[in-house]
Scaffold this motif. Structure first.
Motif, PDB file in Angstrom:
ATOM      1  N   MET A   1       0.834  -1.180   0.000  1.00 13.86           N
ATOM      2  CA  MET A   1       0.000   0.000   0.000  1.00 13.86           C
ATOM      3  C   MET A   1       0.878   1.243   0.000  1.00 13.86           C
ATOM      4  SD  MET A   1      -2.746   1.197   2.874  1.00 13.86           S
ATOM      5  CE  MET A   1      -3.337  -0.469   2.999  1.00 13.86           C
ATOM      6  N   LYS A   2       0.554   2.192  -0.877  1.00 15.00           N
ATOM      7  CA  LYS A   2       1.369   3.385  -0.969  1.00 15.00           C
ATOM      8  C   LYS A   2       1.167   4.261   0.258  1.00 15.00           C
ATOM      9  CE  LYS A   2       1.038   3.508  -6.002  1.00 15.00           C
ATOM     10  NZ  LYS A   2       0.529   4.233  -7.179  1.00 15.00           N
ATOM     11  N   PRO A   3       2.215   4.915   0.772  1.00 13.38           N
ATOM     12  CA  PRO A   3       2.057   5.848   1.872  1.00 13.38           C
ATOM     13  C   PRO A   3       1.095   6.957   1.477  1.00 13.38           C
ATOM     14  CG  PRO A   3       4.366   5.346   1.498  1.00 13.38           C
ATOM     15  CD  PRO A   3       3.620   4.758   0.355  1.00 13.38           C
ATOM     16  N   LEU A 106      -9.290  -6.366  -1.367  1.00  6.84           N
ATOM     17  CA  LEU A 106      -9.145  -4.911  -1.490  1.00  6.84           C
ATOM     18  C   LEU A 106      -8.751  -4.294  -0.156  1.00  6.84           C
ATOM     19  CD1 LEU A 106     -12.325  -4.160  -3.634  1.00  6.84           C
ATOM     20  CD2 LEU A 106      -9.950  -3.911  -4.414  1.00  6.84           C
ATOM     21  N   ASP A 107      -7.928  -3.263  -0.216  1.00 12.48           N
ATOM     22  CA  ASP A 107      -7.581  -2.511   0.980  1.00 12.48           C
ATOM     23  C   ASP A 107      -8.599  -1.405   1.258  1.00 12.48           C
ATOM     24  OD1 ASP A 107      -5.282  -3.970   1.437  1.00 12.48           O
ATOM     25  OD2 ASP A 107      -4.057  -2.683   0.155  1.00 12.48           O
ATOM     26  N   THR A 244     -11.077  -2.355   7.154  1.00 12.31           N
ATOM     27  CA  THR A 244     -10.665  -3.613   7.775  1.00 12.31           C
ATOM     28  C   THR A 244      -9.168  -3.823   7.585  1.00 12.31           C
ATOM     29  OG1 THR A 244     -11.237  -4.796   5.754  1.00 12.31           O
ATOM     30  CG2 THR A 244     -12.916  -4.690   7.467  1.00 12.31           C
ATOM     31  N   ALA A 245      -8.562  -4.447   8.569  1.00 11.10           N
ATOM     32  CA  ALA A 245      -7.126  -4.711   8.488  1.00 11.10           C
ATOM     33  C   ALA A 245      -6.857  -5.732   7.392  1.00 11.10           C
ATOM     34  CB  ALA A 245      -6.615  -5.223   9.823  1.00 11.10           C
ATOM     35  N   ALA A 246      -5.980  -5.377   6.465  1.00  6.56           N
ATOM     36  CA  ALA A 246      -5.630  -6.304   5.385  1.00  6.56           C
ATOM     37  C   ALA A 246      -4.859  -7.487   5.967  1.00  6.56           C
ATOM     38  CB  ALA A 246      -4.779  -5.589   4.339  1.00  6.56           C
ATOM     39  N   PRO A 247      -5.046  -8.684   5.395  1.00  2.38           N
ATOM     40  CA  PRO A 247      -4.290  -9.842   5.885  1.00  2.38           C
ATOM     41  C   PRO A 247      -2.790  -9.594   5.771  1.00  2.38           C
ATOM     42  CG  PRO A 247      -6.024 -10.509   4.359  1.00  2.38           C
ATOM     43  CD  PRO A 247      -5.941  -9.024   4.294  1.00  2.38           C
ATOM     44  N   PHE A 248      -2.034 -10.202   6.663  1.00  2.00           N
ATOM     45  CA  PHE A 248      -0.583 -10.057   6.633  1.00  2.00           C
ATOM     46  C   PHE A 248      -0.052 -10.560   5.292  1.00  2.00           C
ATOM     47  CE2 PHE A 248       3.718 -11.613   7.254  1.00  2.00           C
ATOM     48  CZ  PHE A 248       4.321 -10.566   7.944  1.00  2.00           C
ATOM     49  N   CYS A 488      -4.082 -10.014  16.564  1.00  2.00           N
ATOM     50  CA  CYS A 488      -4.421  -8.608  16.790  1.00  2.00           C
ATOM     51  C   CYS A 488      -5.629  -8.218  15.975  1.00  2.00           C
ATOM     52  CB  CYS A 488      -3.234  -7.726  16.442  1.00  2.00           C
ATOM     53  SG  CYS A 488      -3.553  -5.954  16.636  1.00  2.00           S
ATOM     54  N   THR A 489      -5.707  -8.700  14.728  1.00  2.00           N
ATOM     55  CA  THR A 489      -6.838  -8.382  13.855  1.00  2.00           C
ATOM     56  C   THR A 489      -8.133  -8.921  14.438  1.00  2.00           C
ATOM     57  OG1 THR A 489      -5.406  -8.404  11.919  1.00  2.00           O
ATOM     58  CG2 THR A 489      -7.758  -8.643  11.526  1.00  2.00           C
ATOM     59  N   ALA A 490      -8.052 -10.105  15.050  1.00  4.22           N
ATOM     60  CA  ALA A 490      -9.246 -10.683  15.666  1.00  4.22           C
ATOM     61  C   ALA A 490      -9.756  -9.822  16.815  1.00  4.22           C
ATOM     62  CB  ALA A 490      -8.955 -12.090  16.158  1.00  4.22           C
TER      63      ALA A 490
END
Length: 497
Positions: A1-3, A106-107, A244-248, A488-490
């Motif tokens: 993901m771009k800053p 999707l992010d 939502t937090a994207a998967p690692f 952490c995502t959970a």
């Protein structure tokens, strides 16, 4: 993901209009006229993508294929991600049937149309009420409304004849989608509404966003019909979408060397506790064998690999990697140069290896290092060891020449050999360290574990030693990071977009 370079006081919403230009345009207008946007016009930025979907003219029959629609919606959402929009609105009920598939890839958050309707019904309709649903054949067969509203409301649909008339009213050549908002199309739609009322429907719930274009006309005729685009617009501007937090995702600088890259990926898979494919870690690999040779640069000042390594890491960062692994020991001589210019961490294989040795064998053990001459000259392993009080032993000049031949020689591991001369050379160099008292040997070039296996009790000469594989240590650390983020995502499933 771009800053992100966005001003976070603004809120940018992207609307996918190509699935139905009139319905998309209607949603866009209702967003512009919504109270939050009118009250703070400087905050809201609205982006409208009307590039037509190629199968737009096909009616949503029961057996309609969603493949093209899925890929189209994904591509437009990805474009909004690149534009740094905060969320996307998709005014299309057929697309709501595959939202989970999109969200997993999707992010960017998607403003949930079904959640908007659910909130509206909770505020304006008693549970158990009978709702009349005006949906396409496809959406009806997919059970979309049953999944979202069947537990709280009784749902009724038009009779077969009126369902056919409804499809013609929306999708026919003289239908609403073609721009005909009165006449035969409106009369057919009105008849479908009367059918639902005769079945006891207390409120009509459209499952076609085009019906919003004539919702006011139906209401003037006494039909209690929700304007779904208005509900969607109000919901999008009155609530913050949850990102939502994207998967690692692990980024891997590959090709340094090629066989070591494949070996490392296999170790990540092997070390991952998984009961199915979906339990494994996402990995994005830039396999770039053209990165200049690290040893050649360190020993003979040949081409500097810093820019190539940095560019590779930046591409991994832009692909959404959360951390970067470099399965090349010598390349870690350049990590300090580039880490400060990245927004995600490079997991340092060397420091992880030294920490592992200290925990597994103690900081007083005698440790030998088998690595390229470039790694030895850079002293990156020595620096990591000195920080924890661990002393490293290295081969003498003659034995080091054997290590280099085992790696770079015509019969070496980089040439695809793992037995024969390369193994004999490596064992001879290892024996020299063992004779000096080493009882732990670091296989400090990522190709060396392809020749000698990791082991706690490996026979060399008359002694038995531990062989430490840094790539396996790195793989275990990557898996641990992924597991920690999953936990952490959970606990913290999302943040406001």
């Amino acid at each position: 993901m771009k800053p992100s370079r966005k001003n976070h006081s603004t809120r940018t919403l992207g609307i996918i209009g190509g699935l139905g230009s009139l319905a998309g345009g209607d949603l866009f207008l209702k967003l512009l006229k919504s109270e939050p946007v009118l009250a703070d016009q400087g905050r809201y930025h609205l982006l409208f993508e009307q590039h037509p979907f190629k199968d737009l003219s096909l009616p949503l029959s029961t057996d309609a294929s969603m493949t093209s629609r899925k890929l189209y919606v994904f591509q437009v959402c990805q474009g909004y991600t690149d534009s740094e929009a905060d969320a996307v609105l998709i005014p299309c009920f057929a697309s709501q049937t595959f939202m989970d598939e999109l969200k997993a890839e999707l992010d960017i958050p998607i403003v949930d149309l079904m959640a908007a309707l659910k909130q509206h019904l909770a505020q304006h309709t008693e549970p158990g009420s009978r709702l009349g649903v005006l949906a396409s054949d496809y959406v009806r067969a997919a059970g979309l409304f049953e999944r979202h509203f069947g537990a709280d409301f009784a749902l009724v649909y038009p009779s077969p004849a009126n369902q056919a008339a409804l499809m013609e009213a929306v999708y026919g050549p003289a239908g609403i989608k073609a721009g005909h908002l009165d006449g035969v199309a409106l009369e057919r739609l009105h008849q479908a509404c009367l059918d639902l009322n005769s079945q006891g429907a207390q409120l009509l719930l459209p499952g076609m966003t085009e019906i919003s274009l004539v919702a006011a006309d139906l209401q003037r005729r006494g039909i209690r019909c929700i304007d779904v685009n208005q509900v969607y617009a109000d919901y999008a501007t009155s609530s913050e979408s949850v990102r939502t937090a994207a998967p690692f995702k692990l980024g891997i600088v590959g090709g340094v060397g090629p066989a070591a890259t494949v070996d490392f990926m296999g170790k990540v898979v092997k070390n991952t506790p998984a009961g199915r494919d979906q339990d494994h870690i996402r990995m994005v690999v830039e396999h770039n064998p053209q990165i200049p040779d690290r040893t050649a640069n360190l020993l003979r000042q040949e081409m500097d690999p810093t820019v190539a390594m940095y560019a590779t890491c930046k591409r991994l960062e832009c692909e959404g990697a959360k951390a970067i692994a470099i399965p090349c020991n010598t390349a870690h001589a350049y990590v300090e140069r580039i880490q400060g210019h990245l927004h995600i961490p490079i997991i340092n294989m060397l420091t992880q290896t030294i920490e592992f040795i200290g925990q597994a064998y103690g900081n007083t053990c005698k440790v030998g290092l088998l690595a390229t001459s470039g790694t030895l000259q850079s002293r990156v392993y020595h620096a990591a060891a000195e920080r924890v009080g661990l002393n490293l032993m290295v081969p003498d000049e003659a034995a080091q020449a054997l290590v280099m031949r085992a790696i770079y020689g015509e019969q070496g591991v980089k040439a695809g050999h793992t037995t024969g001369q390369c193994k004999d050379d490596l064992l001879t160099a290892a024996a020299q360290l063992v004779e000096q008292g080493a009882r732990v040997l670091i296989l400090g070039c990522t190709e060396l574990p392809l020749i000698l296996p990791m082991a706690d009790d490996f026979p060399i000469g008359t002694a038995r030693v531990a062989l430490v594989d840094p790539t396996n240590v790195l793989a275990q650390r990557c898996v641990a990071l992924a597991q920690a983020e999953l936990a952490c995502t959970a606990d913290c499933p999302g943040i406001p977009a």
